[in-house]
Design an enzyme around this catalytic site. Sequence first.
Site, PDB file in Angstrom:
ATOM      1  N   GLY A  46       0.522   8.759   9.824  1.00  0.00           N
ATOM      2  CA  GLY A  46       0.409   8.680   8.361  1.00  0.00           C
ATOM      3  C   GLY A  46       0.720  10.011   7.706  1.00  0.00           C
ATOM      4  O   GLY A  46       1.832  10.511   7.777  1.00  0.00           O
ATOM      5  N   THR A  74       0.825  -1.210   0.000  1.00  0.00           N
ATOM      6  CA  THR A  74       0.000   0.000   0.000  1.00  0.00           C
ATOM      7  C   THR A  74       0.860   1.262   0.000  1.00  0.00           C
ATOM      8  O   THR A  74       0.728   2.133  -0.861  1.00  0.00           O
ATOM      9  CB  THR A  74      -0.910   0.003   1.261  1.00  0.00           C
ATOM     10  OG1 THR A  74      -1.652  -1.212   1.261  1.00  0.00           O
ATOM     11  CG2 THR A  74      -1.854   1.187   1.262  1.00  0.00           C
ATOM     12  N   LYS A  90       2.764   4.102  18.334  1.00  0.00           N
ATOM     13  CA  LYS A  90       2.811   5.501  17.873  1.00  0.00           C
ATOM     14  C   LYS A  90       3.009   6.440  19.068  1.00  0.00           C
ATOM     15  O   LYS A  90       3.762   7.421  18.983  1.00  0.00           O
ATOM     16  CB  LYS A  90       1.522   5.840  17.127  1.00  0.00           C
ATOM     17  CG  LYS A  90       1.415   5.066  15.814  1.00  0.00           C
ATOM     18  CD  LYS A  90       0.020   5.144  15.237  1.00  0.00           C
ATOM     19  CE  LYS A  90      -0.054   4.422  13.911  1.00  0.00           C
ATOM     20  NZ  LYS A  90      -1.419   4.279  13.400  1.00  0.00           N
TER      21      LYS A  90
HETATM   22  N1  LIG Z   1      -1.102   1.357   5.010  1.00  0.00           N
HETATM   23  C1  LIG Z   1      -1.106   2.517   5.657  1.00  0.00           C
HETATM   24  O1  LIG Z   1      -2.020   3.327   5.490  1.00  0.00           O
HETATM   25  C2  LIG Z   1       0.032   2.881   6.574  1.00  0.00           C
HETATM   26  C3  LIG Z   1       0.010   4.121   7.227  1.00  0.00           C
HETATM   27  C4  LIG Z   1       1.085   4.470   8.049  1.00  0.00           C
HETATM   28  C5  LIG Z   1       2.132   3.586   8.217  1.00  0.00           C
HETATM   29  N2  LIG Z   1       2.089   2.358   7.589  1.00  0.00           N
HETATM   30  C6  LIG Z   1       3.208   1.457   7.810  1.00  0.00           C
HETATM   31  O2  LIG Z   1       3.887   1.263   6.574  1.00  0.00           O
HETATM   32  C7  LIG Z   1       4.422  -0.059   6.506  1.00  0.00           C
HETATM   33  C8  LIG Z   1       3.905  -0.742   5.231  1.00  0.00           C
HETATM   34  O3  LIG Z   1       2.491  -0.810   5.317  1.00  0.00           O
HETATM   35  P1  LIG Z   1       1.629  -1.259   4.047  1.00  0.00           P
HETATM   36  O4  LIG Z   1       0.215  -0.967   4.406  1.00  0.00           O
HETATM   37  O5  LIG Z   1       2.185  -0.694   2.802  1.00  0.00           O
HETATM   38  O6  LIG Z   1       1.857  -2.836   4.074  1.00  0.00           O
HETATM   39  P2  LIG Z   1       1.582  -3.858   2.890  1.00  0.00           P
HETATM   40  O7  LIG Z   1       0.527  -3.324   1.983  1.00  0.00           O
HETATM   41  O8  LIG Z   1       1.378  -5.179   3.515  1.00  0.00           O
HETATM   42  O9  LIG Z   1       2.952  -3.852   2.083  1.00  0.00           O
HETATM   43  C9  LIG Z   1       4.128  -4.452   2.529  1.00  0.00           C
HETATM   44  C10 LIG Z   1       4.843  -5.019   1.327  1.00  0.00           C
HETATM   45  O10 LIG Z   1       6.105  -5.513   1.756  1.00  0.00           O
HETATM   46  C11 LIG Z   1       6.262  -6.843   1.284  1.00  0.00           C
HETATM   47  N3  LIG Z   1       7.064  -7.604   2.223  1.00  0.00           N
HETATM   48  C12 LIG Z   1       6.872  -7.737   3.558  1.00  0.00           C
HETATM   49  N4  LIG Z   1       7.833  -8.475   4.095  1.00  0.00           N
HETATM   50  C13 LIG Z   1       8.651  -8.843   3.089  1.00  0.00           C
HETATM   51  C14 LIG Z   1       9.831  -9.636   3.013  1.00  0.00           C
HETATM   52  N5  LIG Z   1      10.376 -10.213   4.099  1.00  0.00           N
HETATM   53  N6  LIG Z   1      10.426  -9.787   1.811  1.00  0.00           N
HETATM   54  C15 LIG Z   1       9.895  -9.226   0.705  1.00  0.00           C
HETATM   55  N7  LIG Z   1       8.771  -8.465   0.699  1.00  0.00           N
HETATM   56  C16 LIG Z   1       8.157  -8.291   1.886  1.00  0.00           C
HETATM   57  C17 LIG Z   1       4.854  -7.394   1.226  1.00  0.00           C
HETATM   58  O11 LIG Z   1       4.807  -8.489   0.367  1.00  0.00           O
HETATM   59  P3  LIG Z   1       3.668  -9.643   0.564  1.00  0.00           P
HETATM   60  O12 LIG Z   1       2.371  -8.955   0.238  1.00  0.00           O
HETATM   61  O13 LIG Z   1       4.064 -10.674  -0.401  1.00  0.00           O
HETATM   62  O14 LIG Z   1       3.746 -10.058   2.001  1.00  0.00           O
HETATM   63  C18 LIG Z   1       4.099  -6.190   0.705  1.00  0.00           C
HETATM   64  O15 LIG Z   1       4.206  -6.081  -0.702  1.00  0.00           O
HETATM   65  C19 LIG Z   1       3.987  -0.747   7.806  1.00  0.00           C
HETATM   66  O16 LIG Z   1       5.018  -0.661   8.732  1.00  0.00           O
HETATM   67  C20 LIG Z   1       2.788   0.075   8.258  1.00  0.00           C
HETATM   68  O17 LIG Z   1       2.621   0.043   9.661  1.00  0.00           O
HETATM   69  C21 LIG Z   1       1.078   1.993   6.767  1.00  0.00           C
END
Ligand SMILES: NC(=O)c1ccc[n+]([C@@H]2O[C@H](COP(=O)([O-])OP(=O)(O)OC[C@H]3O[C@@H](n4cnc5c(N)ncnc54)[C@H](OP(=O)(O)O)[C@@H]3O)[C@@H](O)[C@H]2O)c1
Length: 435
Positions: A142, A18, A213
């Site tokens: 965020g 995301t 947080k």
């Molecule tokens: N989403 C939000 O709105 C938001 C807001 C603020 C902060 N955050 C933070 O931002 C970070 C990412 O969030 P996100 O929502 O983008 O998560 P996400 O959609 O799950 O994306 C994470 C990506 O990293 C990949 N990944 C994870 N572990 C991996 C590994 N060991 N090797 C290779 N690829 C790996 C995942 O692949 P797979 O799908 O194959 O597992 C996925 O493509 C988190 O720490 C979250 O707390 C998110």
Amino acid sequence: MSANSSQPIRVALAGCGTVGTGVLRILVQRGDELYARSGLRFEVAAILERDPTRPRGVAVPHARFVRAPDELDELLVDGSVDVLVEVLGGTDAARHVALAALEKGLPVVTANKALIAIHGRELFDVARRHGTCVAFEASCAGGVPVVAAIQRGLIATRINAVYGIVNGTCNYVLTEMLEKNRSYAEALGEAQRLGYAEADPTLDVDGTDSAHKLAILALLALGADLDVGAIDVEGIQSIHQADLAIARTLGYACKLLAIGLRTDAGLSLRVHPALVPLDHPLARTRGVTAAAVFLGDAMDQLVLSGSGAGSLPTAGAVVSDLVEVACGNARRDFERLPIFREPNRAPPFVPAGDMEYRYYLRCFVDREPNAAAITNILASARVDVDTRTRPDADSVVLITRRVREDDLRAAVAEVRKLVPEPPPVVLRFVEPNGE
Ligand SMILES: NC(=O)c1ccc[n+]([C@@H]2O[C@H](COP(=O)([O-])OP(=O)(O)OC[C@H]3O[C@@H](n4cnc5c(N)ncnc54)[C@H](OP(=O)(O)O)[C@@H]3O)[C@@H](O)[C@H]2O)c1
């Protein structure tokens, strides 16, 4: 790393979900706009993704794709990237890639609150030893720039309290329960369907995400030691729709708050559902919106609110960190601010049981003698009751005066001997000054 206007800054992007996709969209599709505003160009040189074939809607022809953290290590070492963006989530692989970059002297930008809250001290130490830095604007709220607010706009203010709604999933669930008359399970299911909650939303609803947080906010704003274990945490799982409705008739909204407060005895850090007056800005914060309130000696309250999550808002905060890193500001902050190097000078934490609040207590009793007995139990436990009502035939609601948390807990334990199940619903009132 310092920016050289003729050369793009080469970014390694660890994680392309995301947030990572949002970062790609900004750097690739809005690169010219970003250059016009910042004078900096970025090039995504490497991407760590388990499935590089997954469609992401952005072409990155020059990026090298790697599937495992170890493979990324090689690119960090061979000089082909200038900065690492970690948006993998979790703490194992995230810590691995962050340490690999820092040990090579490369700055790290992350949106990962769990990584900073749990391993921040280690990462800061390694960054300092290797003359580089860690930037984490996106980790607390965020797209709401709370870190920049604390480190820049509020640098001359002694912040006495920082509190707010930092988990959009919980706020969405509570808003839906109240406004659409949904049960907790229905509202959470809807949050999952809309992509606001993870498939496993435990860390959101049990308050852990908010605690991560808060640990970071308290480090920055209150000079707290980075210690999630010092935070008293309760989630929203035991809130009933009826409590939200009763609270509203009393003139309050129920919100999951993360609260950091400076008291004469030290710092109080806690996450719990709380009742705030309906005319307070947090009461009007609906859905997935995040909001943080700052109270300081040199100012009235400052409220920042906006998109606490989501692909582009969060990616925007990540890219703002990239710009700060490229300009050298992030590294200067790191060298200048004592929070990154002096944990032993942090104020002590106040035990949760020593704090005083007014409480809302709803006990499930269908017979009046039991309701009267509960009032007596509270009186013998030094818990003064201000008002007592019976909102329905099955429960009694008691609003207490300000009492010590330990006294209230002891009273609730006695109440549970009389009425073991279901457990009483206990909510704290939070005053506008954060107490
Ligand atoms: N989403 C939000 O709105 C938001 C807001 C603020 C902060 N955050 C933070 O931002 C970070 C990412 O969030 P996100 O929502 O983008 O998560 P996400 O959609 O799950 O994306 C994470 C990506 O990293 C990949 N990944 C994870 N572990 C991996 C590994 N060991 N090797 C290779 N690829 C790996 C995942 O692949 P797979 O799908 O194959 O597992 C996925 O493509 C988190 O720490 C979250 O707390 C998110």
